[in-house]
Design an enzyme around this catalytic site. Sequence first.
Site, PDB file in Angstrom:
ATOM      1  N   ASN A 271       0.988  -1.257  -0.050  1.00 17.67           N
ATOM      2  CA  ASN A 271      -0.122  -0.051  -0.012  1.00 17.67           C
ATOM      3  C   ASN A 271       0.823   1.169   0.017  1.00 17.67           C
ATOM      4  O   ASN A 271       1.811   1.368   0.560  1.00 17.67           O
ATOM      5  CB  ASN A 271      -0.925  -0.115   1.298  1.00 17.67           C
ATOM      6  CG  ASN A 271      -1.556  -1.286   1.454  1.00 17.67           C
ATOM      7  OD1 ASN A 271      -2.059  -1.909   0.618  1.00 17.67           O
ATOM      8  ND2 ASN A 271      -0.954  -2.035   2.629  1.00 17.67           N
ATOM      9  N   GLU A 304       8.352  -5.219  -1.181  1.00 14.84           N
ATOM     10  CA  GLU A 304       7.264  -4.115  -0.992  1.00 14.84           C
ATOM     11  C   GLU A 304       8.069  -2.871  -1.151  1.00 14.84           C
ATOM     12  O   GLU A 304       6.937  -2.114  -1.733  1.00 14.84           O
ATOM     13  CB  GLU A 304       6.602  -4.010   0.336  1.00 14.84           C
ATOM     14  CG  GLU A 304       6.043  -5.692   0.814  1.00 14.84           C
ATOM     15  CD  GLU A 304       5.409  -6.384  -0.160  1.00 14.84           C
ATOM     16  OE1 GLU A 304       4.585  -5.584  -1.080  1.00 14.84           O
ATOM     17  OE2 GLU A 304       5.569  -7.693  -0.134  1.00 14.84           O
TER      18      GLU A 304
HETATM   19  N1  B3K Z   1       0.838  -7.614  -3.851  1.00 13.89           N
HETATM   20  C1  B3K Z   1       0.822  -8.292  -2.594  1.00 13.89           C
HETATM   21  C2  B3K Z   1      -0.220  -9.684  -2.876  1.00 13.89           C
HETATM   22  C3  B3K Z   1      -1.557  -9.319  -2.580  1.00 13.89           C
HETATM   23  C4  B3K Z   1      -2.238 -10.712  -2.770  1.00 13.89           C
HETATM   24  C5  B3K Z   1      -3.670 -10.619  -2.700  1.00 13.89           C
HETATM   25  N2  B3K Z   1      -4.478 -11.782  -2.625  1.00 13.89           N
HETATM   26  C6  B3K Z   1       1.898  -8.665  -2.135  1.00 13.89           C
HETATM   27  C7  B3K Z   1       3.049  -8.637  -2.777  1.00 13.89           C
HETATM   28  O1  B3K Z   1       3.134  -9.605  -3.934  1.00 13.89           O
HETATM   29  O2  B3K Z   1       3.791  -7.789  -2.722  1.00 13.89           O
HETATM   30 ZN    ZN Z   2       4.566  -8.205  -4.766  1.00 13.61          ZN
END
Ligand code: B3K
Ligand code: ZN
Length: 885
Positions: A271, A304
């Site tokens: 996020n 992230e």
């Molecule tokens: N983008 C999120 C993964 C979300 C999964 C939702 N079911 C974590 C990642 O790959 O960084």
């Molecule tokens: Zn990811």
Amino acid sequence: MRTEQPQVIYLKDYQAPEYLIDETHLTFELFEDHTLVHAQLVMRRNPARGAGLPPLVLDGQQLELLRASLDDTELQASDYQLEADSLTVQPKAERFTLDTSVKIHPESNTALEGLYKSGKMFCTQCEAEGFRKITYYLDRPDVMSTFTTTVIAEQHRYPVLLSNGNPIGSGPAEDGRHWATWEDPFMKPAYLFALVAGDLWCVEDNFVRQSGRDVTLRIYVEPENIDKCDHAMVSLKKSMRWDEEVYGREYDLDIFMIVAVNDFNMGAMENKGLNIFNSSCVLARAETATDAAHQRVEGVVAHEYFHNWSGNRVTCRDWFQLSLKEGFTVFRDAEFSADMNSRTVKRIEDVAYLRTHQFAEDAGPMAHPVRPDSFIEISNFYTLTVYEKGAEVVRMVRTLLGAEGFRKGSDLYFERHDGQAVTTDDFIKAMEDANGVDLTQFKRWYNQAGTPRLEVSEGYDAGAQTYSLTFRQSCPQTPDKAEKLPFVIPVELGLLDAEGNDLPLRLAGEAAAGGTSRVLSVTEAEQTFTFEGLTAKPLPSLLRGFSAPVKLSFPYDRDQLMFLMQHDSDGFNRWEAGQQLSVQVLQELIGQHQRGEALKLDPRLITALGTVLGNESLDAAMVAEMLSLPGEAYLTEISQVADVDAIHAAREFARQQIAEQLFDGLWARYQAHREVSRSTAYVAAAEHFARRSLQNIALSYLMLSGKPQVLEATLEQFDQCDNMTERLTALAVLVNSPFEAERAKALETFAEHFKDNPLVMDQWFSVQAASSLPGGLARVKALMQHPAFTLKNPNKVRALVGAFAGQNLVNFHAADGSGYRFLADLVIELNALNPQIASRQLAPLTRWRKYDDARQALMKGELERILASGALSSDVYEVVSKSLA
Ligand code: B3K
Ligand code: ZN
């Protein structure tokens, strides 16, 4: 739960949105028994969709609509249509503002998607389609908006109120409540929205960007974990520096926050400005987290953080493009980890994982291309194929373009698409345009599923002094497609002379040699490359560094593999030669077991491993990797029909033989390394990981001897060490040993000491669930009654059920079907509680085609029982129905 026939969504049906949202203003009123969400959406007709004002269909699920207004006109029930998953209104002008208020119930949300409570705190998980459980919205990644978020909650219980972006105001409110407002100026899709409210403490640091500006860094945790944040903070700062240096990417907001939560469906979530993490991917300190956990924290923090550019600033147009951000970001985090630790060891770990798990997925009923063409439930497509194979595809682009060309391509990609929602085609186009190349054929990696096979044969012409390699590629049928077109397969290779030196490589027609390791592009179904100027037949070292995710075969004999193990200049291929040798030897043992013969181990494996063990100049982590035999899951994956019992028996027999015949060497290295560990305080760095990994694999072999001095050493390590890596290994070694009294005592002491630390208790559950000693299922069932266990916490489910079904193959595949029945019962129960976790736990049952007829029937029977068990979530329905198709 699914109430009607599930809809299949197709990539070919993609259409741009009818309306856009320029501004999103949210107010959350958090209470103990409900939450109110007020949303103001500043919207307009999407000019790309032409004139006219079609109905506006907003996504929404499990929302209680309290009121709605359009440009200040209160809407009556007759002014809108309310369905189970949408709200439809009729706009009256090209630009308008829509206001809604809804009531939701985070306090009873066990699916952990949308707004929910983890322990005492509120948090969110919106990717992929969780935002629609918070408010009515255009919940799709190509609708990007600025967000302003106000959170109002009781001051005492929730002193910390967070959302995306920068804090712009806060203050007291009535009835002991308070408020805080956050503003995120960057346009983002709703899946990147986040909110956190809780009684949290934080560690704070700061980072000075290349441009000189300061960023505040905060890691928020529950008070008892405040002493476990340093490693994540150091990892974050390293990641920020690395992305500046390697990709030229700077952070953009004034503050970057990470929040650790205990109940989380996956590892972490990127996020904007407010990453939310599974506590298992943040908290780490010597006493409670293993070396592997420390490395995972470093990798996930980086992953992230890197999403801020590869995912957030440039996002996905639709969910079929998921690998655009995930494949690229996994590649980025893998390179980061390789730079921070041992590059070869990182590559070995990643390839072993890919070949064991992604290759199995690619050969099973859920096989799909890196860019899928259709899905029922997008949550099911956060897969090894999209992530790990997707990362391999990006790696191949870099291998083909070279590091410099790749950087030019990524610079162009970020510059051209900043603030946009784009596709994997746009990514490849940037790579093509920056380098003046055509990657049309290469793009087949995105739309053809299945693992390509690459058969290689050789020919040597002594008279002409030429050596030729012929490559034949093919790709098995997968559920999406029967006929596959040839891929572009970059094969990095070298040729070794009789002394093991790399020879200069000159292809027919070339005036001069182009180095001793080079990349050939195999683009045809069958293709021959001829090297000139070779006075004797060389030995090829193929697919160095695992330059393409394929199953390569070359008819090496065991002596050649032993030679490569010692001499190949490519570290990855030295390991690979050892793996191929082990596979050949183990497959021979499997055959002997199946024919009822006495098992007889090829002594060359012992000789080869003995040489590795005695090589003091080799990185200890490499020695540890080379001493590890291919896992049972990998041996299953490469079998036509997997004989679980024969695989287990063969591998255990080989381990036993290694332990006995190499006892002295193992014991010497164990003692030397343990001595250093004993006299050095724990450090989370590559050379220390390396020392402990060799020490620990040595110990696990040594215990197979059953000798009293090994038991004594294990107990000493268990009691006296200062870190979880050594303690947990000692525990695992005891758990798998015949020493019942010592095992019981160690388990008890450990649990007593760590009962208040849920992440450590997860490890305690896992080592027991993974133990292949008889009676595995009964142990797991008993552990499910332990006070520390709950089905509501995904980490607990993974630690116990996941470890049993995924790592304890002899017990899970018990011939009476008891393991299958247990898993099916659990999936049925979890389906109602947490569909995403239920669907993930199903994976082992979907592999039924790998086993003998009796087991196939039992596994299919359980899948059918799940299908007939009542209202299934779309998550579980999709996996079960595709597995049975
Ligand atoms: N983008 C999120 C993964 C979300 C999964 C939702 N079911 C974590 C990642 O790959 O960084
Ligand atoms: Zn990811």
